[in-house]
Design a protein around this motif. Structure first.
Motif, PDB file in Angstrom:
ATOM      1  N   ILE A  45     -12.365 -61.791 -31.940  1.00  0.00           N
ATOM      2  CA  ILE A  45     -11.944 -60.176 -31.321  1.00  0.00           C
ATOM      3  C   ILE A  45     -10.887 -60.312 -31.556  1.00  0.00           C
ATOM      4  O   ILE A  45     -10.436 -61.028 -31.109  1.00  0.00           O
ATOM      5  N   PRO A  46     -10.393 -59.218 -32.734  1.00  0.00           N
ATOM      6  CA  PRO A  46      -9.341 -58.813 -33.082  1.00  0.00           C
ATOM      7  C   PRO A  46      -7.740 -58.516 -31.363  1.00  0.00           C
ATOM      8  O   PRO A  46      -8.621 -57.898 -31.199  1.00  0.00           O
ATOM      9  N   ILE A  47      -7.227 -59.421 -32.016  1.00  0.00           N
ATOM     10  CA  ILE A  47      -6.088 -59.047 -30.598  1.00  0.00           C
ATOM     11  C   ILE A  47      -4.474 -59.332 -30.868  1.00  0.00           C
ATOM     12  O   ILE A  47      -4.711 -59.200 -32.100  1.00  0.00           O
ATOM     13  N   LYS A  48      -3.495 -58.910 -30.193  1.00  0.00           N
ATOM     14  CA  LYS A  48      -2.492 -59.065 -30.663  1.00  0.00           C
ATOM     15  C   LYS A  48      -1.439 -58.201 -29.031  1.00  0.00           C
ATOM     16  O   LYS A  48      -2.503 -58.616 -28.126  1.00  0.00           O
TER      17      LYS A  48
ATOM     18  N   GLY B 217      -8.921 -61.400 -42.287  1.00  0.00           N
ATOM     19  CA  GLY B 217      -8.470 -62.450 -41.024  1.00  0.00           C
ATOM     20  C   GLY B 217      -7.324 -61.326 -40.281  1.00  0.00           C
ATOM     21  O   GLY B 217      -7.252 -60.442 -40.134  1.00  0.00           O
ATOM     22  N   GLY B 218      -6.417 -62.299 -40.201  1.00  0.00           N
ATOM     23  CA  GLY B 218      -5.566 -62.255 -38.724  1.00  0.00           C
ATOM     24  C   GLY B 218      -5.849 -63.234 -37.421  1.00  0.00           C
ATOM     25  O   GLY B 218      -6.847 -64.514 -37.309  1.00  0.00           O
ATOM     26  N   LYS B 219      -5.418 -62.257 -36.595  1.00  0.00           N
ATOM     27  CA  LYS B 219      -5.440 -63.242 -34.981  1.00  0.00           C
ATOM     28  C   LYS B 219      -6.503 -63.115 -34.069  1.00  0.00           C
ATOM     29  O   LYS B 219      -6.317 -61.896 -33.915  1.00  0.00           O
ATOM     30  N   PHE B 220      -6.664 -64.083 -33.949  1.00  0.00           N
ATOM     31  CA  PHE B 220      -8.329 -63.660 -33.122  1.00  0.00           C
ATOM     32  C   PHE B 220      -8.831 -64.448 -31.596  1.00  0.00           C
ATOM     33  O   PHE B 220      -8.469 -65.168 -31.820  1.00  0.00           O
TER      34      PHE B 220
END
Length: 275
Positions: free
Chosen positions: A272-275, A215-218
């Protein structure tokens, strides 16, 4: 389907290190195989030699960056994948028969044609239309059973039916169906597309082909529509919303969570994975 779990692990290693120099000896050590044995199995499973596969992925993923990061210098993008400027131009032209400059000039117009349904889009969504459908959120890791395929996205429905039938004993009301497509079919030959089908399962399940989907920020685009509208929505996200959003796409790969399926109508979260 890519049946050999070790070859699937080799592909995972390649995908995770695509921005680095990759040597077959490293992949073989990761899979506990000899270089010769790995190379033979890889060719048998994928139809491509392992060096050929790595080279193609580097070029095609750089081409995707040329498409969605129009403001970035071509030299910088090629450098991300280990190419010098002159070597990149030669390798790119060998693969696409056009220079990186010409590819970038024409790819957005070319992408208006849906290669799956062979129809033209009337126009992508505007930035504001996309923004209204997108939320920024943090997703957990998902424990999943999976199948991996290499081929045309046209076979997705058939493969989903087989996948769900195979694992029907583990499906509950809480089960999530998740799909990961690694390629833009306007950049990758439609017969070479790589895609994974996932179903969440309990961590103590006895199934063999399991993994964690990180997972993570999307940025999550909440799609509601029909199958033939999916390509149009995805192109709008990557070519309209993302360049103007202020976000940068992360090295992690996107995935889609199915929320509702009713014949050809679907509700899907494009993550959509973002940073």
């Amino acid at each position: 389907m890519i049946e050999n779990t070790a070859i699937s692990h080799a592909i995972d290693y390649i995908l995770a290190h695509i921005n680095e120099p990759i040597h077959v000896s490293e992949i073989a050590a990761h899979c506990n195989f000899s270089k010769h044995h790995l190379s033979r199995l890889f060719k048998a499973e994928t139809g491509e030699g392992i060096y050929e596969f790595i080279k193609r992925l580097k070029i095609e993923q750089s081409a995707f960056r040329l498409k969605i990061e129009q403001a970035r210098n071509i030299t910088d993008i090629s450098g991300d994948y280990g190419y010098s400027s002159s070597n990149y131009s030669t390798a790119f032209k060998q693969h696409y028969d056009v220079s990186p400059v010409e590819f970038r000039r024409t790819i957005l117009q070319k992408s208006r044609i849906n290669p799956i349904f062979n129809n033209a889009s009337a126009g992508w969504e505007s930035f504001e239309e996309c923004k209204r459908k997108i939320t920024i959120d943090f997703l957990p890791d998902y424990y999943v059973v999976y199948d991996r395929h290499k081929g045309s996205y046209r076979s997705l429905s058939e493969h989903w039916c087989a996948f769900l039938e195979k694992h029907k004993a583990y499906r509950t009301d809480e089960t999530l169906l998740i799909e990961r497509t690694y390629d833009d079919p306007n950049i990758t030959n439609t017969d070479n597309c790589l895609y994974d089908l996932y179903m969440t399962v309990p961590e103590d399940s006895p199934l063999e082909r399991t993994c964690y989907l990180n997972g993570g920020k999307f940025a999550i685009y909440h799609f509601e529509g029909f199958v033939n509208q999916i390509y149009h929505a995805l192109q709008s996200i990557f070519t309209v919303w993302l360049p103007q959003s202020g976000y940068i796409i992360d090295e992690r790969y996107s995935f889609d969570i199915y929320r509702k399926i009713d014949g050809m109508y679907m509700e899907i979260d494009f993550c959509i994975p973002i940073k």
